[in-house]
Scaffold this motif. Structure first.
Motif, short mmCIF file in Angstrom:
data_model
loop_
_atom_site.label_atom_id
_atom_site.label_comp_id
_atom_site.label_asym_id
_atom_site.label_seq_id
_atom_site.Cartn_x
_atom_site.Cartn_y
_atom_site.Cartn_z
N LYS A 356 2.58 -7.11 -9.17
CA LYS A 356 4.02 -7.71 -8.40
C LYS A 356 4.01 -7.84 -6.89
CE LYS A 356 6.57 -5.45 -11.91
NZ LYS A 356 7.58 -4.41 -12.35
N LYS A 357 2.99 -7.13 -6.23
CA LYS A 357 3.14 -7.46 -4.69
C LYS A 357 1.72 -7.89 -4.24
CE LYS A 357 6.62 -3.73 -4.21
NZ LYS A 357 7.28 -2.74 -3.40
N GLY A 358 0.75 -8.08 -5.06
CA GLY A 358 -0.36 -8.51 -4.57
C GLY A 358 -1.23 -7.62 -3.61
N LYS A 359 -0.95 -6.44 -3.90
CA LYS A 359 -1.86 -5.31 -3.09
C LYS A 359 -3.30 -5.23 -3.52
CE LYS A 359 1.88 -3.89 -1.10
NZ LYS A 359 1.96 -3.97 0.55
N GLY A 360 -4.15 -4.81 -2.75
CA GLY A 360 -5.50 -5.00 -2.93
C GLY A 360 -5.76 -3.63 -3.73
N LEU A 361 -7.08 -3.60 -4.35
CA LEU A 361 -7.51 -2.60 -5.19
C LEU A 361 -7.44 -1.13 -4.42
CD1 LEU A 361 -8.55 -2.40 -8.04
CD2 LEU A 361 -10.96 -2.21 -7.12
N THR A 362 -8.00 -1.07 -3.29
CA THR A 362 -8.08 0.19 -2.36
C THR A 362 -6.53 0.79 -2.00
OG1 THR A 362 -10.05 -0.60 -1.36
CG2 THR A 362 -8.82 1.51 -0.59
N GLU A 363 -5.72 -0.32 -1.75
CA GLU A 363 -4.05 0.20 -1.35
C GLU A 363 -3.52 0.53 -2.59
OE1 GLU A 363 -0.52 -2.11 1.31
OE2 GLU A 363 -2.51 -3.03 0.72
N ALA A 364 -3.76 -0.03 -3.94
CA ALA A 364 -3.09 0.36 -4.86
C ALA A 364 -3.44 1.79 -5.44
CB ALA A 364 -3.37 -0.60 -6.06
N PHE A 365 -4.93 2.01 -5.39
CA PHE A 365 -5.40 3.23 -5.47
C PHE A 365 -5.17 4.38 -4.80
CE2 PHE A 365 -9.65 1.79 -7.72
CZ PHE A 365 -8.83 1.19 -8.91
N GLU A 366 -4.81 4.07 -3.39
CA GLU A 366 -4.22 5.15 -2.70
C GLU A 366 -2.80 5.33 -3.10
OE1 GLU A 366 -3.97 5.70 2.28
OE2 GLU A 366 -4.37 3.68 1.51
N THR A 374 -12.55 10.49 -0.38
CA THR A 374 -14.20 10.02 -0.52
C THR A 374 -14.05 8.67 -1.10
OG1 THR A 374 -14.68 12.35 -0.07
CG2 THR A 374 -16.31 10.46 -1.13
N ALA A 375 -13.23 8.92 -2.52
CA ALA A 375 -13.46 7.79 -3.31
C ALA A 375 -12.56 6.53 -2.65
CB ALA A 375 -12.77 8.11 -4.52
N LEU A 376 -11.35 6.80 -2.06
CA LEU A 376 -10.62 5.57 -1.22
C LEU A 376 -11.72 5.24 -0.17
CD1 LEU A 376 -7.17 7.44 -1.25
CD2 LEU A 376 -8.04 5.51 -2.77
N SER A 377 -12.22 5.90 0.44
CA SER A 377 -13.03 5.31 1.81
C SER A 377 -14.26 4.46 0.99
CB SER A 377 -13.65 6.64 2.33
OG SER A 377 -14.25 6.22 3.48
N ARG A 378 -14.93 5.00 0.00
CA ARG A 378 -15.90 4.30 -0.40
C ARG A 378 -15.55 2.95 -1.05
NH1 ARG A 378 -19.72 3.22 0.72
NH2 ARG A 378 -21.08 3.03 -1.02
N PHE A 379 -14.35 2.92 -1.72
CA PHE A 379 -13.77 1.65 -2.40
C PHE A 379 -13.30 0.81 -1.27
CE2 PHE A 379 -12.63 3.85 -6.50
CZ PHE A 379 -13.43 2.84 -7.35
N HIS A 380 -12.56 1.41 -0.26
CA HIS A 380 -12.36 0.34 0.78
C HIS A 380 -13.55 -0.39 1.49
CE1 HIS A 380 -9.96 -1.08 4.21
NE2 HIS A 380 -10.98 -0.61 5.24
N SER A 381 -14.50 0.34 1.76
CA SER A 381 -15.84 -0.38 2.23
C SER A 381 -16.28 -1.23 1.28
CB SER A 381 -16.72 1.01 2.38
OG SER A 381 -18.13 0.27 2.79
N GLY A 382 -16.15 -0.77 -0.24
CA GLY A 382 -16.79 -1.90 -1.15
C GLY A 382 -15.92 -3.18 -1.21
N GLU A 383 -14.58 -2.98 -0.92
CA GLU A 383 -13.61 -4.17 -1.06
C GLU A 383 -13.89 -5.03 0.05
OE1 GLU A 383 -9.20 -4.71 -2.58
OE2 GLU A 383 -9.55 -2.98 -1.30
N GLU A 384 -14.21 -4.50 1.40
CA GLU A 384 -14.48 -5.31 2.38
C GLU A 384 -15.84 -6.06 2.53
OE1 GLU A 384 -14.34 -2.67 5.84
OE2 GLU A 384 -11.95 -3.20 6.13
#
Length: 457
Positions: A356-366, A374-384
């Motif tokens: 609905k809001k078009g958020k990215g994977l990391t933002e939605a997981f957070e 740790t998981a959020l940091s790694r997903f953020h790095s992987g998304e970038e």
């Protein structure tokens, strides 16, 4: 799952037939009637696929006995007649008990399939090999049914999902998806790894929780038996002769008298809450609350949480193919975790934010609140960097190594703690028994008061 075949009549009088699967006869009939109502059909007959015991022979050969699934007795007779057999008897099996095969059997099937697929063996040949070698009757019959359906050109995903009561919902989905995908070997390997990890985790969890609980329960029963039955046999002899009892002996005897007078009440106080909790945990709401509480248990909760994330990342890695098609892997991976709270947060918080809001994977997981920093940091790095798929696998392997090591240490710590409790209980029982042994009866003609006065003097 049980299969049903139905015949229905259209408004113009044309007869049509179809099949569907359901968990029970009631559910199957309900599905058929709803389907008929929706399409303005009149149901003429409903037949449930059952097991038939047959005895047939060909020429002068020895009669053959066996079991065959079919909708009617006539189907079995006609099938053998076409094959040139003389039908001696066909009888419907009165009692059908189809217990789910052990998890080890499912793991073995998936793992061997993955290895043979890696050797480029056709899947139909793999099924034939495993049908002949599988010992578990339920799994063997299921593989036969799947093989027959696939030979007829049935959709692989729908075929495997019919048998989710045998494989489990997630495993059935993955195996059905594998047959339709271009990376069948990889999906089978990932599913085998997932099943092995889940089995290993449950085994370790039993060692950490269930085994100590059983030990404590047996210890409690032993103590109650001593206090309520064995100890009073000796202590009440002293009471009968009006001999003063030492403090620990007197206190233990009071506990024994209380248990004897209120044994049923005490038992109900302990048993009723346990039964109520167990029943509540089986409900949808109860499972949600219990799974959420599980993540907050000191020490163990952290390990359970990280294991859930490991399972999630492993499944997500297998299914993820790009950001354009990320919703389905996110949803399926949450179901694979087996934790109702984690699944709810992903489905009702993360996915709506993405859609609905078009958020990215990391933002939605957070926003879901169920992933570690740790998981959020790694997903953020992987998304970038565009390496989310690789990042998910790295996280899964990292948490696997960490949880295996820490859970082993926790089990050892719990075992030491239980041993200390047993030691303390045994010391207390020994002290009470030793104190009881020091009691001496009064000399003939000497009252208890005289003995006490003499001791004071």
């Amino acid at each position: 799952m049980t299969e049903f075949k139905f015949t229905a009549e259209k408004l113009n009088g044309q007869l049509i037939s179809g099949t569907l699967s359901a968990n029970s006869s009631g559910e199957g009939k309900k599905k058929i009637h709803l389907l008929a109502e929706k399409n303005q059909l009149k149901v003429k007959s409903i037949q449930r696929k059952s097991s038939f015991l047959y005895r047939v022979k060909r020429g002068d050969e020895k009669p053959i006995k066996g079991e065959q699934k079919a909708y009617t007795k006539m189907e079995v007779e006609e099938a053998f007649s076409r094959l040139g057999y003389k039908v001696l008897s066909v009888n419907k099996k009165l009692f059908e008990f189809n217990f789910a095969p052990p998890t080890t059997e499912i793991v073995t099937f998936v793992k061997i399939s993955a290895e043979l697929l890696d050797q480029k063996l056709p899947y139909s040949e793999i099924l034939n090999l495993l049908i002949n070698d599988t010992q578990n009757k339920t799994l063997r019959e299921t593989l036969k049914e799947i093989n027959n359906d696939l030979k007829k050109g049935a959709d692989s995903e729908a075929t495997f999902l019919k048998y989710q009561s045998v494989f489990g919902k997630f495993t059935a989905y993955m195996l059905g998806l594998a047959s339709k995908s271009g990376n069948m070997t990889e999906i089978y390997k990932a599913t085998a790894k997932f099943l092995e990890r889940r089995q290993e985790f449950k085994k370790n969890l039993r060692s950490a929780l269930i085994t100590p609980a059983i030990t404590m329960f047996v210890l409690l029963i032993a103590v109650l038996f001593y206090v309520d039955y064995i100890f009073p046999q000796t202590a009440k002899l002293f009471v009968q002769f009006k001999i003063p009892l030492p403090p620990m002996t007197a206190f233990t005897l009071k506990i024994s008298d209380f248990l004897s007078a209120n044994g049923l009440f005490v038992a109900l106080v302990f048993i009723i809450p346990l039964i109520a909790f167990w029943r509540f945990s089986k409900t949808k709401r109860g499972k949600f609350i219990v799974d959420r509480m599980m993540l907050k248990i000191p020490m163990l909760g952290t390990l359970v949480h990280k294991t859930i994330i490991e399972v999630y990342c492993r499944v997500f890695y297998t299914l993820y193919s790009g950001s354009a098609e990320s919703i389905e892997p996110v949803r399926i991976a949450s179901e694979a975790t087996g934790n109702a709270y984690f699944e709810d947060r992903i489905k009702n918080v993360a996915i709506p934010l993405m859609i609905k809001k078009g958020k990215g994977l990391t933002e939605a997981f957070e926003a879901s609140g169920v992933f570690t920093e740790t998981a959020l940091s790694r997903f953020h790095s992987g998304e970038e960097t565009g390496t989310i798929k690789t990042t998910a696998l790295q996280l899964a392997n990292y948490y696997e190594s960490e949880t295996v090591y820490k859970l082993k240490n926790l089990i050892e710590l719990i075992q030491v703690f239980i041993a200390m409790i047993i030691m303390v209980v045994m010391i207390l029982l020994t002290l009470v028994s030793a104190e009881t042994a020091t009691i001496h009866p009064n000399a003939p003609g000497v009252s208890s008061n005289s003995v006490i006065e003499r001791n004071i003097a």
